[in-house]
Design a protein around this motif. Structure first.
Motif, PDB file in Angstrom:
ATOM      1  N   LEU A 185       1.036  -7.816   1.663  1.00  0.00           N
ATOM      2  CA  LEU A 185       0.235  -6.603   1.536  1.00  0.00           C
ATOM      3  C   LEU A 185       0.013  -6.205   0.083  1.00  0.00           C
ATOM      4  O   LEU A 185      -0.961  -5.513  -0.236  1.00  0.00           O
ATOM      5  CB  LEU A 185       0.901  -5.445   2.289  1.00  0.00           C
ATOM      6  CG  LEU A 185       0.863  -5.509   3.821  1.00  0.00           C
ATOM      7  CD1 LEU A 185       1.701  -4.400   4.421  1.00  0.00           C
ATOM      8  CD2 LEU A 185      -0.579  -5.432   4.327  1.00  0.00           C
ATOM      9  N   LEU A 186       0.908  -6.639  -0.806  1.00  0.00           N
ATOM     10  CA  LEU A 186       0.717  -6.329  -2.228  1.00  0.00           C
ATOM     11  C   LEU A 186      -0.516  -7.001  -2.797  1.00  0.00           C
ATOM     12  O   LEU A 186      -1.046  -6.563  -3.817  1.00  0.00           O
ATOM     13  CB  LEU A 186       1.955  -6.743  -3.031  1.00  0.00           C
ATOM     14  CG  LEU A 186       3.171  -5.817  -2.913  1.00  0.00           C
ATOM     15  CD1 LEU A 186       4.363  -6.418  -3.634  1.00  0.00           C
ATOM     16  CD2 LEU A 186       2.850  -4.428  -3.466  1.00  0.00           C
ATOM     17  N   GLY A 187      -0.946  -8.066  -2.148  1.00  0.00           N
ATOM     18  CA  GLY A 187      -2.167  -8.749  -2.586  1.00  0.00           C
ATOM     19  C   GLY A 187      -3.420  -8.180  -1.955  1.00  0.00           C
ATOM     20  O   GLY A 187      -4.524  -8.654  -2.226  1.00  0.00           O
ATOM     21  N   ALA A 188      -3.234  -7.185  -1.101  1.00  0.00           N
ATOM     22  CA  ALA A 188      -4.392  -6.576  -0.432  1.00  0.00           C
ATOM     23  C   ALA A 188      -4.147  -5.078  -0.286  1.00  0.00           C
ATOM     24  O   ALA A 188      -4.238  -4.519   0.812  1.00  0.00           O
ATOM     25  CB  ALA A 188      -4.608  -7.222   0.927  1.00  0.00           C
ATOM     26  N   THR A 190      -5.804  -2.408  -1.411  1.00  0.00           N
ATOM     27  CA  THR A 190      -6.954  -1.587  -1.036  1.00  0.00           C
ATOM     28  C   THR A 190      -7.456  -1.900   0.368  1.00  0.00           C
ATOM     29  O   THR A 190      -7.776  -0.993   1.146  1.00  0.00           O
ATOM     30  CB  THR A 190      -8.098  -1.774  -2.045  1.00  0.00           C
ATOM     31  OG1 THR A 190      -7.638  -1.429  -3.352  1.00  0.00           O
ATOM     32  CG2 THR A 190      -9.281  -0.888  -1.686  1.00  0.00           C
ATOM     33  N   LYS A 191      -7.511  -3.183   0.703  1.00  0.00           N
ATOM     34  CA  LYS A 191      -8.113  -3.589   1.973  1.00  0.00           C
ATOM     35  C   LYS A 191      -7.166  -3.477   3.165  1.00  0.00           C
ATOM     36  O   LYS A 191      -7.618  -3.299   4.305  1.00  0.00           O
ATOM     37  CB  LYS A 191      -8.618  -5.030   1.869  1.00  0.00           C
ATOM     38  CG  LYS A 191      -9.802  -5.181   0.916  1.00  0.00           C
ATOM     39  CD  LYS A 191     -10.312  -6.615   0.923  1.00  0.00           C
ATOM     40  CE  LYS A 191     -11.524  -6.781   0.016  1.00  0.00           C
ATOM     41  NZ  LYS A 191     -12.031  -8.180   0.015  1.00  0.00           N
ATOM     42  N   VAL A 208      -5.151   8.297   0.567  1.00  0.00           N
ATOM     43  CA  VAL A 208      -3.831   7.692   0.382  1.00  0.00           C
ATOM     44  C   VAL A 208      -3.682   7.226  -1.056  1.00  0.00           C
ATOM     45  O   VAL A 208      -2.667   7.486  -1.710  1.00  0.00           O
ATOM     46  CB  VAL A 208      -3.609   6.523   1.350  1.00  0.00           C
ATOM     47  CG1 VAL A 208      -2.370   5.716   0.965  1.00  0.00           C
ATOM     48  CG2 VAL A 208      -3.480   7.038   2.780  1.00  0.00           C
ATOM     49  N   GLU A 209      -4.685   6.531  -1.557  1.00  0.00           N
ATOM     50  CA  GLU A 209      -4.643   6.014  -2.929  1.00  0.00           C
ATOM     51  C   GLU A 209      -4.486   7.156  -3.935  1.00  0.00           C
ATOM     52  O   GLU A 209      -3.646   7.088  -4.844  1.00  0.00           O
ATOM     53  CB  GLU A 209      -5.926   5.237  -3.223  1.00  0.00           C
ATOM     54  CG  GLU A 209      -5.931   4.494  -4.552  1.00  0.00           C
ATOM     55  CD  GLU A 209      -6.376   5.367  -5.714  1.00  0.00           C
ATOM     56  OE1 GLU A 209      -5.937   5.107  -6.850  1.00  0.00           O
ATOM     57  OE2 GLU A 209      -7.147   6.321  -5.475  1.00  0.00           O
TER      58      GLU A 209
END
Length: 262
Positions: A185-188, A190-191, A208-209
């Protein structure tokens, strides 16, 4: 132990209190200063007497339950004057979250091993150094066995100084838990990561961001400096505030390394 540990036992089960007291009395490291059987008695005692080193508090009691006692102690600024061990016969994530946020140092399910309890209390009373850190890890391991990382995540974000009332507090905790369970999930972020957190709290990925970024800003401006140096030493040295993903990854990595999460 150099100092005898004074213990106050608060539980509506008188036979259980007596059992605990007799067990502690057999150990020269402990001194039971009293046994009380409901929350109102506990508050009256704690407001008018010297505070014990350790308060052993049952969460389910008549008149005023353990959570009510904790809330009153916190409002009267008495919560930090002693170590608190919460006892309960009911395991529930929300209850655990609540009592940890109210200042409980250790949460244990009935029935439990009395020797293990004394071991945890001694660890609590040791110097606020590596021994205290070890206690946090060992305490968390009990929950990790059941796939629950929230207690240790909560400890870390509270240590850093994220205020519990802001939305970023909950979002950071959920994001770290998700990452521990799925590092991809660290590689995605935003998505995938933000949408999953948003779904949990009926929010949106953009909110959330922003809330997580705000939480980091708050910590960076007025958080616990020692904790920041402990977890984000490189960022402190370079005077660079971590990004959302770096912040989440650092907390997750700390837990995974300490607990050897596979």
């Amino acid at each position: 132990m150099e100092k005898t540990i004074d213990i106050l036992i608060v539980d509506d089960n008188k036979e259980f209190c007596q059992l605990l007291a007799e067990f502690f009395d057999e150990n020269d490291d402990f001194n039971v200063v009293g046994m009380l059987y409901d929350g109102e008695q506990a508050l009256e005692y704690l407001e008018n007497n010297k505070k014990p080193d350790v308060l052993i508090l049952d969460l389910i009691m008549p008149h005023l339950d353990g959570i009510g006692v904790l809330e009153e102690l916190k409002s009267k600024e008495l919560i930090d004057e002693m170590k608190i061990v919460a006892l309960t016969a009911m395991g529930h994530d929300k209850i655990m979250k609540t009592v940890l946020e109210l200042g409980v140092h250790y949460y244990i399910m009935k029935p439990f091993d009395l020797d293990k309890l004394t071991q945890r209390i001694k660890q609590l009373m040791e110097a606020e150094s590596s021994a205290a850190d070890n206690f946090t890890v060992q305490n968390a391991e009990l929950e990790v066995e059941n796939g629950n990382y929230k207690p240790l995540i909560t400890k870390i974000i509270q240590e850093l100084g994220i205020p519990a009332h802001i939305k970023g507090y909950r979002y950071v905790r959920q994001a770290v838990e998700l990452v521990i369970k799925d590092m991809d999930l660290l590689g995605a972020v935003t998505k995938e990561l933000y949408p999953q957190v948003a779904e949990k709290f009926d929010s949106t990925p953009s909110r959330v961001e922003r809330a997580i970024r705000h939480a980091i800003d708050v910590v960076w401006q007025r958080g616990n400096q020692k904790a920041l140096e402990k977890y984000f030493k490189n960022n402190i040295n370079e005077n660079v505030k971590p990004t959302n993903s770096q912040f989440i990854a650092r907390i997750a990595d700390t837990i995974m390394v300490n607990l050897k999460v596979s």
